[in-house]
Scaffold this active site. Structure first.
Site, PDB file in Angstrom:
ATOM      1  N   HIS A   1       0.878  -1.004   0.044  1.00  0.00           N
ATOM      2  CA  HIS A   1       0.100  -0.002  -0.088  1.00  0.00           C
ATOM      3  C   HIS A   1       0.929   1.074  -0.039  1.00  0.00           C
ATOM      4  O   HIS A   1       1.606   1.322   0.832  1.00  0.00           O
ATOM      5  CB  HIS A   1      -0.854  -0.113   1.262  1.00  0.00           C
ATOM      6  CG  HIS A   1      -1.707   1.210   1.569  1.00  0.00           C
ATOM      7  ND1 HIS A   1      -2.903   1.135   1.482  1.00  0.00           N
ATOM      8  CD2 HIS A   1      -1.294   2.402   1.946  1.00  0.00           C
ATOM      9  CE1 HIS A   1      -3.424   2.643   1.800  1.00  0.00           C
ATOM     10  NE2 HIS A   1      -2.351   3.453   1.906  1.00  0.00           N
TER      11      HIS A   1
ATOM     12  N   ASP B   1      -9.996  -5.162  -2.877  1.00  0.00           N
ATOM     13  CA  ASP B   1      -9.891  -4.250  -1.789  1.00  0.00           C
ATOM     14  C   ASP B   1     -10.929  -4.072  -0.860  1.00  0.00           C
ATOM     15  O   ASP B   1     -11.232  -3.462  -0.253  1.00  0.00           O
ATOM     16  CB  ASP B   1      -9.134  -2.893  -1.935  1.00  0.00           C
ATOM     17  CG  ASP B   1      -8.809  -2.214  -0.960  1.00  0.00           C
ATOM     18  OD1 ASP B   1      -8.525  -2.791   0.135  1.00  0.00           O
ATOM     19  OD2 ASP B   1      -8.503  -0.977  -0.882  1.00  0.00           O
TER      20      ASP B   1
ATOM     21  N   GLY C   1     -12.518   2.942   2.991  1.00  0.00           N
ATOM     22  CA  GLY C   1     -12.870   1.651   2.425  1.00  0.00           C
ATOM     23  C   GLY C   1     -14.381   1.290   2.190  1.00  0.00           C
ATOM     24  O   GLY C   1     -15.321   1.877   2.609  1.00  0.00           O
TER      25      GLY C   1
END
Length: 426
Positions: free
Chosen positions: A179, A305, A324
Site C-alpha cells: 500500500h 480491496d 474503505g
C-alpha cells in the site's frame, strides 16, 4: 461424490464460447469434453444457458477477523466472496493481533480452517504490528502459510526497512506487496485533492502521496532483486512509475480496483462516507490512465480491496469515517456491464484479470480450468440483470457507492474444491 457439469459454455483459447461438459472427482477436474457419459453415481448439474469460469482470485481483501468481528468475520467475508464468484482470496494483515509472528499467524490459520467456506490465504506483515519499524521474520511466516508480505493499510515509511525486507523476501522467493502512501503528504485528507474536494469543502489527498512511494519502492526492488506488487494503483503518475519500471526490467506488478475503473472524483454526490476509500477516487484523467494501463499490461490484474465497515462508522460524513468499501458481491457484474457489454473489453480479458493473472502473479495453482486442476468453478448468467441492493449483501458491510445501480451478468453458483458453496436461490 463426483459431479458432472453439463451443457455449460466455456471460453476456448480463441476467446470464443463453446458448449462443453466438466467431470469433477474428489475435488479436481477429471475430464472436459463435448460428450461425457453420465453414470448413476454422479450429481448432475445442468448449466444450460450458463458460462463456466474459473473461480476468481482476489489478492487484496480485508476479512477483519480477528479483532474487528463487528465489521466482518472470516465466515461472512468468505461467504460474501463465494457469492461474488471468488474461490481464492488473500487476507491482508490489518487484524488484531497482526500476523507478525508464527503464533499470531497460526491463530489466524486456525480461524480460517474453522470458518472459511472458500480458500483463504493470509498475508504476513512486513513489520511488527504494522508499525513500519521492527522487521518480522519472513522465512518463519512463509513456513507457516503466509501467501506474501504486506503492511497494507499503511505505507512503509522507512526506505531502509522496506529494502531489508525486500532482500529477505527475495532470498526466499516471496512477494512484497505494498500500500503506497507517504504519510508526510496525506495532510489529513479524506478524498482526492482536485476539483470536487474544494466544492465539498473537504481536505484533499494529493496524487503524489501515492506515486512518490511507488517510485522509491521500484528502485529498492531493483536493488534487492525482489518481486514487488503495488496495491490499488489510482493515479496517472503511479501508472507511469510502474510502466517505466517494467520497461527497465524491474520485477514489479500491479493491481487496480473496480471502483477506480468505474468512478472518479466528480461522481461523488456529497459528503458521504460510502464514497470514502484509500486511495481515493481520482480525476477523470487518472481513471482513463488506469484503463489504458490495464489494456497494455502495465497493470496486471483486478483486486477488490474489499473493506467492510459498520453503518455507524460510515453514517456521518467523510471526516472521521474510516476508509474503505465492500467489493466482493458486485465486482464481476459491474465490470461486465460497463466494460464487456460496451465492447471495451472481452469476456476473456475480464476473466483473466480476475482469475488467471492474479493466480499466476502469486504462483498459485488456481484460476484455470484444466484436467487435474482444483475444481474451483463458477457458473455465470450473463443475461441476468438486477439492481444492487446493499441490504441483501452476505457481507456484514453495506458500505458501497454502487447501491441502487443496475448490473448484468451475475454468478449463480460457486463451486470450491468440488463442492457447491453458494447457489443463487432465485
Amino acid at each position: 461424490m463426483t459431479k458432472l457439469l453439463k451443457n455449460v459454455q466455456m471460453l476456448n483459447e480463441q476467446g470464443e464460447l463453446q458448449l462443453t461438459n466438466i467431470l469433477i472427482e474428489q475435488g479436481t477436474i477429471k475430464e472436459i469434453g463435448a460428450s461425457i457419459e453420465e453414470t448413476a453415481t454422479e450429481e448432475v448439474i445442468d448449466g444450460k444457458g450458463l458460462v463456466v469460469s474459473p473461480g476468481f482470485v482476489d489478492v487484496h481483501t480485508h476479512l477483519r477477523e480477528p479483532g474487528f468481528e463487528h465489521k466482518e468475520t472470516i465466515a461472512t467475508g468468505s461467504a460474501s466472496a463465494a457469492k461474488g464468484g471468488f474461490t481464492t482470496i488473500c487476507a491482508m494483515p490489518n487484524t488484531k493481533p497482526v500476523p507478525d509472528s508464527v503464533e499470531n499467524l497460526q491463530l489466524i490459520n486456525g480461524l480460517i480452517k474453522d470458518s472459511a467456506i472458500i480458500r483463504v490465504l493470509p498475508y504476513g506483515s512486513l513489520t511488527v504490528a504494522q508499525s513500519g519499524d521492527a522487521r518480522t521474520d519472513l522465512a518463519a511466516l512463509k513456513a507457516n502459510g503466509a501467501v506474501a508480505f504486506s503492511d497494507d493499510g499503511v505505507g512503509v515509511q522507512l526506505a531502509s526497512t522496506m529494502f531489508e525486507q525486500m532482500k529477505d523476501a527475495a532470498a526466499i522467493g516471496m512477494t512484497v506487496v505494498a500500500h503506497c502512501e507517504d504519510n508526510s503528504l496525506i495532510y489529513d485528507g479524506v478524498m482526492h485533492e482536485g476539483t470536487r474536494n474544494k466544492e465539498l469543502g473537504l481536505p484533499g489527498i494529493p496524487s503524489v502521496c501515492e506515486s512518490v512511494q511507488i517510485a522509491r519502492d521500484v528502485l529498492l526492488a531493483e536493488a534487492a532483486g525482489a518481486h514487488y506488487h503495488v496495491c490499488h494503483v489510482s493515479t496517472k503518475e503511479s501508472v507511469r512509475a510502474v510502466r517505466d519500471a517494467k520497461a527497465a526490467g524491474i520485477h514489479v506488478t500491479a493491481e487496480v480496483c473496480p471502483h477506480h475503473l468505474l468512478l472518479e472524483e466528480m461522481d461523488i454526490p456529497s459528503d458521504d462516507a460510502n464514497w470514502k476509500m484509500n486511495p481515493p477516487l481520482r480525476a477523470k484523467e487518472d481513471k482513463d490512465s488506469l484503463h489504458a494501463a490495464l489494456l497494455d499490461g502495465t497493470i496486471d490484474c483486478i483486486a477488490t480491496d474489499h473493506a467492510p465497515h459498520t453503518e455507524d462508522e460510515k453514517c456521518c460524513g467523510m471526516v472521521g469515517a474510516p476508509f474503505g468499501i465492500v467489493g466482493f458481491e458486485t465486482a464481476f457484474p459491474l465490470l461486465y456491464t460497463h466494460f464487456v457489454k460496451t465492447g471495451k473489453w472481452t469476456l476473456q480479458q475480464l476473466i483473466e484479470w480476475m482469475a488467471t493473472k492474479p493466480a499466476e502473479l502469486f504462483k498459485l495453482p488456481y484460476g484455470k480450468i484444466e484436467v487435474g486442476a482444483s475444481a474451483d468453478l463458477i457458473l455465470l448468467d450473463l443475461e441476468k440483470e438486477q439492481v444492487i441492493d446493499a441490504e441483501g449483501f452476505v457481507s456484514k458491510g453495506r458500505n458501497t457507492p454502487f447501491n441502487g445501480w443496475t448490473a448484468q451478468g451475475w454468478p449463480v453458483m460457486t463451486i470450491y474444491n468440488g463442492n457447491i458453496v453458494w447457489e443463487d436461490a432465485q
